[in-house]
Design an enzyme around this catalytic site. Sequence first.
Site, PDB file in Angstrom:
ATOM      1  N   GLU A  81      28.718  28.182 -30.397  1.00 32.93           N
ATOM      2  CA  GLU A  81      28.806  27.450 -31.648  1.00 32.93           C
ATOM      3  C   GLU A  81      27.861  26.254 -31.785  1.00 32.93           C
ATOM      4  OE1 GLU A  81      30.751  28.168 -34.402  1.00 32.93           O
ATOM      5  OE2 GLU A  81      30.989  30.071 -33.330  1.00 32.93           O
ATOM      6  N   SER A 460      94.007  42.934 -24.641  1.00 28.29           N
ATOM      7  CA  SER A 460      94.746  42.251 -23.574  1.00 28.29           C
ATOM      8  C   SER A 460      94.048  40.998 -23.077  1.00 28.29           C
ATOM      9  CB  SER A 460      94.967  43.213 -22.402  1.00 28.29           C
ATOM     10  OG  SER A 460      95.793  44.281 -22.810  1.00 28.29           O
TER      11      SER A 460
END
Length: 839
Positions: A81, A460
């Site tokens: 860049e 239960s």
Amino acid sequence: MALIVICGLLLAGVFALACTYVYLAPSLPTAENMHKVELQVPLRVYTSSGGLISQIGEQRRIPVTYDEIPELVRHAVLAAEDDRFFEHHGVDWIGVARATIVNVATADLAGQGGSTITQQAARNMFLSLDKTLRRKLSEVFVTYRMEKDFTKEQILATYLNVIFFGQRSYGIAAAAETFYGKSLADLTVAQAATLAGIIQLPSRYNPVTNPKAAEVRRTYVLRRMTALGYIDEATRQKAAAEPIASRGFAPLFDVEAPYVAEMVRQDIVTRFGASAVNAGYKVFTTLDNRLQTAANRALRVGLIEYDRRHGYRGPIANVKLPSGASTADLDHALADRSAISMLQLAIVTKVADTSAEIYIRGIGPAQITWVGMSWARRLTKSGGLMANPRKAADVLALGDVVYVVTDRRGYAQLAQLPAAQGALVAMDPDDGAIVSLVGGFDYYTNKFNRVTQAKRQLGSGFKPFLYSAALEEGFTPASVILDMPIVLENTGEEEDWRPKNNSGEFGGPTRLRDALVYSKNLVSVRILQNIGLEAAISHATKFGFDRNSFPHDLTIALGSQSARPLDVATGFSVFANGGFKVTPYFISRIEDSSGKVVFENKPLLACLECETQAQVPLLSPVAPAPTDVTSGAVDTAAAAPVPVPRIHEVDAPAPLQQMARLQGGLGYLPADRLAPRVISIQNAWLMTDIMKGVITRGTARRASALGRSDLAGKTGTTNDWRDAWFSGFNRQLVASVWTGFDGQGTLGRHEEGSAVAVPVWMHFMREALRGVPLRSLDRPGGLIDLKIDPYSGTLADPLNPDAIYETFMLQHQPRMPVPGERSGAGAGGGAGGAADPLF
């Protein structure tokens, strides 16, 4: 004359530029504002020890400092860049001219851009992307301002944190994770060059969607890196030969806990608003890294084991493979599908007599032996099971696309996505900290969190709370209740209710201890009849259950009310910690983007030692409670700090030692930090002692294979085997497991809590308690051991050879036998000292 014209033009240009600056200055960011700018940073969620769970936000971003960016990565970006970045002052006129010449002379994909890194940073940070003269001029002014007020290192770091790479990734660190599933430090030269090449045109140079263009761009970046002296020719050639292949990766994480991550996201939005998910908050949860990993595996393995018992539903698909199919062909055949949690995606490439060769995407070739497929009984059209397979061809065919579980060493087992679901939650009973939570088999295929959102009947699993209420009402472990058929007339139009035991058998006179150990339904109904609905429901609400969830009839004795797994674990924590009601929580603290703590949880602590030091009276039926157990309010009249004894920190990887965390090193705990006591410690100890029998000799006896004497718990199964539960604990860890179908379907005949939920719980506890010393609730005062007749529950005759010891609260001791009473014919220890078995 010409000189005068040139000077005039220059002066006019300078004047126009100055006027433009004056005109644009009010809309440009000031130096102060530029320093204060905040990036959109995702919400990050961590475990208690700092392990990353998730990043949540619109943009995938992992902010890094200049020093955290490897030199290799910096060089790749500069080469791609702006190689003169450290030489120019923001706008590189030489670079602009060079880029123009190159782009005019060439038409290939390796074209150059003219903007410097500073210009790109200015544009992405402070300006729009509009291609207008106003924006371009603003960019120049902001660029020079940045060069003046920031160091080059700051500018480069800012640039590499804001630049867009595609795939929702902003910043180089997020890009490394997205495209390669790596941190910056682990990137190869080729990968760094590929990422650097993406920046110019993310849509074109994306290695996932356009690998050919990305490879051309990478070649250019590597050539520039070599020309600039960043790498040598040998390194360039090696990097250029590396495959460009990349695929999208989910954000890296240390611990898999997506259900908790979503809980955190919802909490943060509620606290701070929807924008908070992009404001950089850090949330530290109470999850334990090791226990969460164990919970994930335990639930998945347990559901897969259950699913195998119900047959093989066939391959996901079957594709026609070309002769001599290549790896690319196999990858293409699997391209439209993905792995699910621990289930890897594979395709069958060869079928032998008792084995099959497969190709697993992302792993490579492997083999399924007969052990790994012999379970796969095919389903009949009516939903039944065919005979056991005799050869591999009975199960698999060439081109079958299947799921497998692999050891990653060349061997795999055939698997399938379980049709049933489950949930597991584990918490520290001392303060309610959730140390592991799994809301289903796989979050990404079904985001419904069954721990916090699914309300299921308890079966239960509710009985311990009913029996605890019975102890408060005067029953004892030796109370004898009749286990015989019962018919309850219905005054409405419905049929009479005829409850029965799961076994279909009856035991006659049964002691309360055995009734809970063996989960006797008929005994439970008779106990509820005796103590009354209101007493049972009021007692259950003390454990955190919602009063509105209870039907106002005797079916609650069998668990007809609904609750979430989190509610159940919270309730069992009361038994584990000695009688205190703690509030479950999963967020320990929240930090903002600057690291400031904006929330810290200070949970109430179940602390027996603190209670003793503060001389808080223990609850008993004849003593007033020190707290309002309905509202949970604590009497804070004496809120002076109470010394807290130091807790010995074991070296084993146990759950978090909550005492140490809450003390903060001070050694004191204010009285208003004590959790409210809701049942007496004697009640909690007796219930725990009874529930230990559930594991050693009762419905969960398979859990005795863990070889620990400090475990207690209770199974639960609902009508037609729709829900299977197990909740178990020791003094320092409570875990509840639910399994079933989201659509209320049946798990199958005899697929009870003991068969489905207990194995999941065992898988988890085996790892959770590995190397952890035994730890049970210490036996409190106020209890006495007496010899009783095992048949009548009354005090034993000194000459009775069958006499056994039982433990009683001092205020609820068994009665003496009636003169002439025959063992087994009378009753004792029941509410009110009844002369016969109850009902």
